[in-house]
Write a protein that holds these residues in place. Structure first.
Motif, mmCIF file in Angstrom:
data_model
loop_
_atom_site.group_PDB
_atom_site.id
_atom_site.type_symbol
_atom_site.label_atom_id
_atom_site.label_comp_id
_atom_site.label_asym_id
_atom_site.label_seq_id
_atom_site.Cartn_x
_atom_site.Cartn_y
_atom_site.Cartn_z
ATOM 1 N N LYS A 9 23.094 17.136 32.009
ATOM 2 C CA LYS A 9 23.217 15.730 32.356
ATOM 3 C C LYS A 9 22.352 15.342 33.542
ATOM 4 C CE LYS A 9 26.492 12.631 30.725
ATOM 5 N NZ LYS A 9 26.620 11.299 31.266
ATOM 6 N N SER A 10 22.322 16.216 34.519
ATOM 7 C CA SER A 10 21.506 15.911 35.688
ATOM 8 C C SER A 10 20.033 15.850 35.309
ATOM 9 C CB SER A 10 21.711 16.972 36.761
ATOM 10 O OG SER A 10 21.328 18.245 36.263
ATOM 11 N N LYS A 11 19.666 16.671 34.346
ATOM 12 C CA LYS A 11 18.272 16.673 33.913
ATOM 13 C C LYS A 11 17.968 15.496 33.005
ATOM 14 C CE LYS A 11 17.057 21.545 34.137
ATOM 15 N NZ LYS A 11 16.629 22.702 33.329
ATOM 16 N N LEU A 12 19.015 15.002 32.404
ATOM 17 C CA LEU A 12 18.858 13.925 31.449
ATOM 18 C C LEU A 12 18.074 12.760 32.032
ATOM 19 C CD1 LEU A 12 21.897 13.461 29.167
ATOM 20 C CD2 LEU A 12 20.091 11.780 29.212
ATOM 21 N N TYR A 15 14.388 13.174 31.820
ATOM 22 C CA TYR A 15 13.826 12.931 30.498
ATOM 23 C C TYR A 15 13.827 11.448 30.172
ATOM 24 C CZ TYR A 15 14.727 17.904 30.199
ATOM 25 O OH TYR A 15 14.761 19.227 30.441
ATOM 26 N N LYS A 16 14.906 10.808 30.587
ATOM 27 C CA LYS A 16 14.967 9.383 30.320
ATOM 28 C C LYS A 16 13.852 8.642 31.031
ATOM 29 C CE LYS A 16 19.277 8.460 28.354
ATOM 30 N NZ LYS A 16 20.501 7.664 28.290
ATOM 31 N N ALA A 17 13.558 9.081 32.241
ATOM 32 C CA ALA A 17 12.458 8.468 32.976
ATOM 33 C C ALA A 17 11.150 8.681 32.225
ATOM 34 C CB ALA A 17 12.365 9.074 34.374
ATOM 35 N N MET A 18 11.010 9.869 31.681
ATOM 36 C CA MET A 18 9.804 10.188 30.914
ATOM 37 C C MET A 18 9.670 9.281 29.704
ATOM 38 S SD MET A 18 9.795 14.223 30.502
ATOM 39 C CE MET A 18 9.842 15.309 31.906
ATOM 40 N N THR A 19 10.782 9.120 29.067
ATOM 41 C CA THR A 19 10.740 8.435 27.795
ATOM 42 C C THR A 19 10.921 6.935 27.938
ATOM 43 O OG1 THR A 19 13.086 8.883 27.543
ATOM 44 C CG2 THR A 19 11.588 10.438 26.552
ATOM 45 N N LEU B 48 14.729 14.949 21.873
ATOM 46 C CA LEU B 48 15.742 15.951 21.554
ATOM 47 C C LEU B 48 16.071 16.833 22.752
ATOM 48 C CD1 LEU B 48 14.625 16.948 17.958
ATOM 49 C CD2 LEU B 48 16.553 15.529 18.651
ATOM 50 N N ALA B 49 15.148 16.910 23.703
ATOM 51 C CA ALA B 49 15.445 17.664 24.919
ATOM 52 C C ALA B 49 16.518 16.945 25.721
ATOM 53 C CB ALA B 49 14.182 17.813 25.763
ATOM 54 N N GLU B 50 16.526 15.662 25.562
ATOM 55 C CA GLU B 50 17.513 14.843 26.254
ATOM 56 C C GLU B 50 18.902 15.154 25.712
ATOM 57 O OE1 GLU B 50 18.449 10.258 25.969
ATOM 58 O OE2 GLU B 50 16.315 10.621 26.275
ATOM 59 N N GLN B 51 19.004 15.108 24.397
ATOM 60 C CA GLN B 51 20.270 15.400 23.736
ATOM 61 C C GLN B 51 20.015 15.462 22.233
ATOM 62 O OE1 GLN B 51 22.734 11.473 22.957
ATOM 63 N NE2 GLN B 51 21.940 11.469 25.048
ATOM 64 N N PRO B 52 20.923 16.072 21.491
ATOM 65 C CA PRO B 52 20.763 16.074 20.037
ATOM 66 C C PRO B 52 20.878 14.655 19.504
ATOM 67 C CG PRO B 52 22.321 17.760 20.725
ATOM 68 C CD PRO B 52 22.057 16.903 21.927
ATOM 69 N N TYR B 53 20.163 14.420 18.436
ATOM 70 C CA TYR B 53 20.196 13.099 17.830
ATOM 71 C C TYR B 53 20.316 13.225 16.322
ATOM 72 C CZ TYR B 53 18.958 10.437 22.017
ATOM 73 O OH TYR B 53 18.962 9.837 23.243
ATOM 74 N N ARG B 54 20.805 12.169 15.719
ATOM 75 C CA ARG B 54 20.825 12.109 14.268
ATOM 76 C C ARG B 54 19.580 11.395 13.790
ATOM 77 N NH1 ARG B 54 26.322 10.105 13.126
ATOM 78 N NH2 ARG B 54 25.305 9.246 11.295
#
Lengths: 146, 146
Positions: A9-12, A15-19, B48-54
């Motif tokens: 979660k902390s890393k999330l 990634y969100k910033a990246m994306t 997907l690195a963020e989290q699993p997705y459908r």
DNA sequence: AGGGGCGGTCTCAAAAAGAGACCAGCGCTA
DNA sequence: TAGCGCTGGTCTCTTTTTGAGACCGCCCCT
């Protein structure tokens, strides 16, 4: 396992910033990555990171690239500021391509991926073989291999 | 034999190892990188690195990808062992995509590039603008800018 | 009964990539 | 001196990859 979720979660956020905060359409990463996602871009970057090369040298170094794609990919790389193109007014005018500071900086990041690829290509090829085998088996019958 | 200057030998070896010792045709790096060089691969890996997705979630997350390319890219990623595909036998069967250990490992390397892109997209866009401007100027006149 | 979401596949058009011819200018050499 | 090849490209043609969107069965909801 729960601690892992917290860790993720902390890393999330990273990634969100990246994306682009969840919307992958207009994020800067995408704009930049697209320029590197070409079939030859990373290859030429690796070559030029090694040392500057001339057009013909690159062509010989990567035999299965067409002149067209070599010209174009180098041009794209130059456009994005990774590569410097210098024409020498020698008798047959020669052109030398080299990395810019930006290019070297970028390659510093790209290199991790290249190193990973070098270390893990066996695993990838094994996965590929496994997958292809499963597909071949599944072609005639479903669930042949449990 | 050549009048070419050869230096920085120590660094050179690292890159040569990556590139297959000077021949870029049959190096493992290339084989692996090609799989990631697709337009959507790194994007989906980031997602997907963020989290699993459908499947449908990914489609909504990346609106300008076609179902075809989403299916195909996910399949490629799965084939290379980066992505795990799991079908849940719910009434409308749902499919979840997640990173494998190999995928997470690879993303650890890819991430550097993504982070670089995030930090440097301004520089890249500036370079691009400069280049395009120079091209526009050079369109009517050769060597307009010294 | 009709519409929509599920995860795809199929077809067709457009874009990108690959193969190879062609270009001008010069040096080498036969 | 006439060919030949090397220099870095561009131009055309064909093949591959992508994109856009129709279509599929299945099930839930209204």
């Amino acid at each position: 396992m729960d601690s892992r979720i917290v860790d993720l979660k902390s890393k999330l956020d990273v990634y969100k910033a990246m994306t682009g905060g969840g919307n992958l359409s207009d994020c800067p990463v995408r704009d930049v990555i697209q320029g590197l996602s070409g079939k030859w871009s990373s290859l030429l970057m690796a070559a030029l990171a090694e040392q500057p090369y001339r057009f013909g040298e690159l062509r010989r170094l990567v035999p299965d690239i067409s002149q067209r794609m070599l010209t174009q990919t180098l041009c794209d790389l130059q456009r994005d500021g990774y590569v410097h193109r210098e024409v020498f007014p020698t008798k047959p005018p020669s052109v030398e391509y080299s990395l810019t500071d930006l290019g070297r900086s970028m390659f510093g990041a790209l290199r991790h991926l290249l190193e990973w690829a070098e270390l893990n290509h066996d695993a990838v090829r094994a996965a590929r073989a496994r997958f292809d085998g499963a597909m071949a088996g599944a072609a005639g019958q479903t669930g042949a291999l449990a």
